[in-house]
Motif scaffolding. Structure first.
Motif, PDB file in Angstrom:
ATOM      1  N   UNK A 215      -6.724   0.091  -2.063  1.00 25.92           N
ATOM      2  CA  UNK A 215      -6.732   0.162  -0.603  1.00 25.92           C
ATOM      3  C   UNK A 215      -5.571   1.041  -0.165  1.00 25.92           C
ATOM      4  N   UNK A 216      -5.864   2.039   0.655  1.00 29.83           N
ATOM      5  CA  UNK A 216      -4.835   2.917   1.204  1.00 29.83           C
ATOM      6  C   UNK A 216      -4.973   2.860   2.714  1.00 29.83           C
TER       7      UNK A 216
ATOM      8  N   UNK B  50      -1.891  -2.322  -5.561  1.00 28.38           N
ATOM      9  CA  UNK B  50      -3.296  -2.225  -5.202  1.00 28.38           C
ATOM     10  C   UNK B  50      -3.473  -1.789  -3.742  1.00 28.38           C
ATOM     11  N   UNK B  51      -2.483  -2.070  -2.909  1.00 31.05           N
ATOM     12  CA  UNK B  51      -2.546  -1.723  -1.482  1.00 31.05           C
ATOM     13  C   UNK B  51      -1.331  -0.863  -1.141  1.00 31.05           C
ATOM     14  N   UNK B  52      -1.580   0.358  -0.678  1.00 33.94           N
ATOM     15  CA  UNK B  52      -0.507   1.264  -0.269  1.00 33.94           C
ATOM     16  C   UNK B  52      -0.745   1.711   1.164  1.00 33.94           C
TER      17      UNK B  52
ATOM     18  N   UNK C 288     -10.013   3.978   2.106  1.00 32.66           N
ATOM     19  CA  UNK C 288      -8.991   4.815   2.730  1.00 32.66           C
ATOM     20  C   UNK C 288      -9.201   4.735   4.234  1.00 32.66           C
ATOM     21  N   UNK C 289      -8.226   4.180   4.949  1.00 33.63           N
ATOM     22  CA  UNK C 289      -8.419   3.905   6.364  1.00 33.63           C
ATOM     23  C   UNK C 289      -7.135   4.127   7.150  1.00 33.63           C
ATOM     24  N   UNK C 290      -7.291   4.366   8.434  1.00 37.15           N
ATOM     25  CA  UNK C 290      -6.138   4.468   9.316  1.00 37.15           C
ATOM     26  C   UNK C 290      -5.742   3.134   9.906  1.00 37.15           C
ATOM     27  N   UNK C 291      -6.469   2.069   9.580  1.00 35.27           N
ATOM     28  CA  UNK C 291      -6.191   0.748  10.146  1.00 35.27           C
ATOM     29  C   UNK C 291      -5.012   0.094   9.418  1.00 35.27           C
ATOM     30  N   UNK C 292      -4.582  -1.057   9.951  1.00 35.59           N
ATOM     31  CA  UNK C 292      -3.443  -1.777   9.390  1.00 35.59           C
ATOM     32  C   UNK C 292      -3.774  -2.345   8.009  1.00 35.59           C
TER      33      UNK C 292
END
Length: 915
Positions: A628-629, A604-606, A577-581
């Motif tokens: 991955x969020x 899988x990636x949101x 969980x990240x604030x990155x792109x």
């Protein structure tokens, strides 16, 4: 206080409100805050605003004082019953009994208080309390002032190396870049300018705002402080942390439920005993004493202390593995964790940009090592470390990266620290690995002039003097598209120049970017006789020679991949969980094994935008499926953790940034990074990793499972004795018979065996294969049906054996004290034999080895010495109403203990799962 945007619900965009400063023209902000864009506030006005708005600090975290911390140690249902029992026994004149009961309670409270204090002291040792100062213009004069004295309307100036002291609306910027990773999770510094933005622009994209707590990595800027203290974005996260619920851990929840049931059952049984005694016409006082004895006997007095000490031992083990536990149950909670939500930057990655590949027109070279430590090498296509000497284009590419550079690397306490832009830091390190350290480059090619980087220009160029010839040369770096446009030629490996091949350069850049790498181009202008005048942009077009591309990323931690794999084997899901792109996050996720490179499932990636668009009914399921969020806000991180908890997951959240703090607090266990983490994150967490290594979390999962196993073993071991003691009293009352054991003797059994025998299970090594089994089901009770049956079985054997022995001894002519002494020794001896069986709840004691836990061997020998003293020392005979017994009685005691051990072994074998 000037207005600011309010936080929306998790998963939703924040609605714009009045005075959204990023959406106002700079002069409107100046008018709104009644300040001056050149002279700033007057000194008197600043003092009045400081009085009105208060210091520019976050409010202190709420916490109880020493008295409250002491009282909290007594907050347990079983402790309440023990306190009541102690008071009653004291009122009845049984002062020894009362003293023992109160002693148990006091020891438990002291252990808990000391451990809690030790954890807080260890955490304090991690903190670096550096007082921040700010450059402020007041009454037209620039001054340095403590950041706590800043007020809304202050004119603030920042430059490279400064910590932003408040939320600031820029009115001027010169090549300003800011590292906002602690606030937004963005791993690359953000270019800042004064442009007016749309009101709905999210925090991570507000180019014209500087936010409190972020770090200026390059350039300089001037702006108006629009929010201070609790009203900053940092303050908004602080409020989210305070609003997040502290979730009960699986252990505390199970123990609380278990204790409530046990307390009700004990009180009901004691009341029944008293009522039956009165109904049979027995005297009230002796009957009441028997009821109190039943309650005291049935309560596992050692349980609270055993829980505390077992967890404390787990804490000590974790401390040796570089983790500081702030709250005792945290170590067990990791053992029950089903999902680990990990931040990316600084948690799974090093938070240190590293050049991985250097491409030149004739070769592609890999760079070993990671982080800012100049340890590694530049390897040629054949894997040799002599690549730099053999390829002139490669040498000039590294030289351009080191010479056209404003960053500074320094070694401090064995760690390399960067002042400046992480991208430039990565290029300095790459050059050093290629034999071109920054100080040597600066000495051989001193800088004369600079064209600074800007977001519009997209490149930086520097003019240098060749130290050996005096000629001038130009070094440049920047985006591939912009720098390629300034070049007509490219350099070959032998140093010769040939026509630029833009298509080949673009293709190489695309291949590198597809690996999740950030790509910059480098160029040079060959040395030429010195000319008068400064370096101008007009001098560069068509004169530069492309030397190559440098591709970099924030690398995964060395042990992250293995740790993720181990978690998967243990049945624990890991999510990023990240604030990155999304692209950057996905590349890191693939490298550590979170994503399968061949998996094309888009779910899988949101991103944060995807989450906002999800219908409420689909939100928890989508979050549960995703791995991955990316590009999520602090509010959304908090909502993600809550969504996972809503579907029954036990959630561990790791992180280091301010933006992670609310989710750290909400999670079942929050894990903060001690070395690179912010103070806000550490304060919100249950556990702090002193080495910032994600792999330590996998060790904590293993340790936590061992702690839970050992606590379960203690409960399975202690309950039969407590139940047996209570039932012996009940049977005596029902039969109107003499008590086989007295209340004082019950307290001796409970206290000595809990310390000498039961607590030795806290040192039991972790069983083989502990990380190959799935996490415990959060809904699973503390005792399974099979274990409950075993507890009842041993309890029944104790009651039957003690009554048979007591009756046999009396029938053989033994005195009442002798028969009671035999019964007391029977309870203790059976407990000692049963202890070896409880070392594993499923495997045979013989398979474990009788002496593989020396603590248990020592405990049994200590307890044996205590029983001999209780039986044969006159002083203890007087205090506990015991007397010496015969050798024949000891043989009968051993025979019943061996029989009990054999029955338990048969029960284990019958209930052992197949395979």
């Amino acid at each position: 206080m000037p207005g600011r945007e309010t936080a929306g619900a998790p998963g939703q965009a924040s609605p714009p409100v009045a005075n959204a400063h990023h959406a106002l023209v700079a002069r409107e902000v100046v008018l709104l805050l009644e300040t001056d864009a050149r002279a700033g506030l007057g000194t008197d006005e600043a003092a009045r605003r400081l009085q009105r708005f208060g210091p520019n600090v976050l409010p202190p975290a709420a916490g109880g004082g020493l008295l409250w911390r002491i009282l909290r140690q007594f907050h347990h249902p079983l402790i309440y019953v023990l306190l009541a029992a102690g008071a009653v026994t004291a009122a009845l004149g049984a002062h020894v009994d009362s003293a023992v009961i109160f002693g148990v309670v006091l020891v438990n409270a002291l252990v808990g208080l000391v451990q809690e204090s030790k954890a807080e002291t260890a955490l304090e040792g991690l903190r670096e309390m550096v007082r921040t100062t700010a450059t402020v213009v007041r009454a037209g004069r620039e001054r340095r002032t403590p950041s706590a004295d800043l007020v809304p309307g202050d004119l603030v100036r920042v430059e490279a190396g400064d910590r932003v002291p408040a939320d600031i609306r820029l009115v001027g910027a010169d090549d300003l870049r800011v590292d906002e990773s602690a606030l937004t999770g963005e791993s690359v510094p953000v270019a800042k300018d004064e442009v007016v933005l749309h009101p709905r622009t999210p925090v991570a994209d507000r180019r014209n705002m500087l936010h409190s707590g972020t770090l200026v990595t390059g350039g300089r800027g001037t702006g108006i402080a629009v929010a201070t203290g609790a009203e900053t974005e940092l303050g908004a996260i602080h409020r989210l942390v305070g609003a997040a619920e502290t979730v009960a851990t699986p252990l505390t929840a199970k123990l609380a439920a278990f204790s409530r049931i046990l307390t009700v059952a004990i009180l009901a049984l004691a009341a029944l005993t008293f009522a039956i005694g009165l109904a049979r016409g027995q005297d009230a006082v002796p009957t009441f004493t028997a009821a109190v004895a039943l309650a005291v006997g049935a309560i596992p007095e050692g349980l609270p202390a055993a829980v505390t000490i077992t967890l404390a031992i787990g804490v000590a083990r974790m401390a040796r593995r570089r983790a500081v536990i702030r709250r005792l149950p945290a170590v067990e909670t990791l053992g029950s964790t089903t999902v680990i939500c990990s931040d990316k930057t600084g948690t799974l990655t090093e938070n240190q940009m590293t050049v991985r590949t250097v491409w030149t027109p004739d070769a592609s070279c890999e760079v070993t090592g990671s982080g800012y430590a100049p340890e590694g090498a530049v390897l040629g296509p054949d894997g040799s470390a002599a690549a730099v000497e053999a390829n002139r284009a490669l040498r000039w590419c590294l030289l351009a990266g080191a010479g056209c550079n404003d960053a500074v690397l320094t070694a401090k306490d064995g760690r390399w620290e960067l002042l400046g832009d992480p991208t430039e830091g990565a290029m300095l390190v790459a050059a050093a690995k290629g034999g071109l350290p920054a100080d040597e480059v600066a000495e051989r090619h001193p800088r004369i002039d600079t064209i600074p980087f800007s977001s519009e220009r997209q490149y930086m160029a520097t003019l240098h003097r060749d130290g050996s010839t005096g000629d001038h040369l130009v070094l440049a770096k920047g985006s591939v598209e912009r720098l390629t446009a300034l070049c007509r030629r490219q350099m070959a490996a032998d140093g010769s120049l040939r026509a630029l091949d833009p298509a080949a350069v673009a293709a190489a850049a695309e291949r590198l970017a597809a690996r999740g790498l950030r790509v910059l181009a480098t160029a040079m202008r060959p040395p030429a006789p010195a000319k008068a005048g400064a370096l101008g942009e007009e001098d560069l077009s068509g004169t530069l020679v492309l030397t190559g591309l440098q591709a970099m990323l924030d690398p995964p931690r060395a042990a992250a991949g293995a740790a993720v794999s181990a978690c998967r084997t243990a049945g624990v899901t890991v999510k990023m969980i990240t604030g990155d792109h999304a692209a950057t996050a996905s590349a890191v996720a693939e490298s550590v094994g979170l994503l399968d490179p061949g998996d094309t499932d888009e779910r899988q990636v949101l991103t944060g935008a995807d989450l906002t668009a999800l219908p409420a009914g689909e939100y928890p399921g989508a979050v549960d499926r995703a791995r991955v969020l990316a590009r999520v806000s602090p509010e959304q991180k908090l909502g993600l953790v809550r969504a996972l908890q809503d579907v029954g997951q036990v959630v561990a959240m790791t992180g280091d940034g301010v933006n992670d703090a609310p989710a750290l607090r909400q999670a079942d266990i929050g894990v903060a990074m001690g070395r690179g983490g912010t103070e806000v994150a550490k304060d919100a967490a249950d556990m702090v990793l002193t080495d910032d290594d994600f792999a330590t979390i996998e060790a904590a999962v293993e340790e936590g499972r061992g702690v839970f196993d050992n606590l379960t073993k203690f409960i399975v071991w202690t309950l039969p004795t407590n139940m047996g003691e209570g039932l012996v009293i009940l049977v005596a009352v029902l039969l109107g018979s003499t008590l086989p054991i007295l209340p004082t003797q019950i307290l001796w059994i409970n206290m000595t065996t809990a310390v000498a025998l039961g607590l030795m299970l806290a040192f039991e090594p972790k069983e083989a294969g502990i990380m190959n089994r799935p996490p415990r089901d959060p809904a699973r009770p503390l005792l399974t049906g099979a274990l409950a049956v075993r507890v009842l079985l041993v309890s029944a054997l104790l009651v039957a054996g003690s009554w048979w022995l007591f009756t046999w001894e009396r029938g053989m002519g033994a005195s009442l004290p002798e028969a009671r002494t035999a019964a007391v020794n029977l309870f203790v001896t059976v407990e000692a034999f049963y202890l070896f069986s409880c070392r594993s709840l499923s495997r045979s004691a013989w398979r474990l080895g009788l002496f593989t836990n020396p603590w248990i061997t020592g405990g049994v020998l200590t307890q044996a010495a205590g029983q001999l003293a209780l039986t044969y020392l006159p002083t203890l005979n007087h205090l506990f109403h015991t007397t010496p017994i015969s050798g024949g009685a000891w043989l009968r005691i051993l025979g019943i203990a061996v029989l009990t051990a054999l029955v338990v072994a048969a029960d284990k074998r019958l209930r052992r799962p197949p395979g």
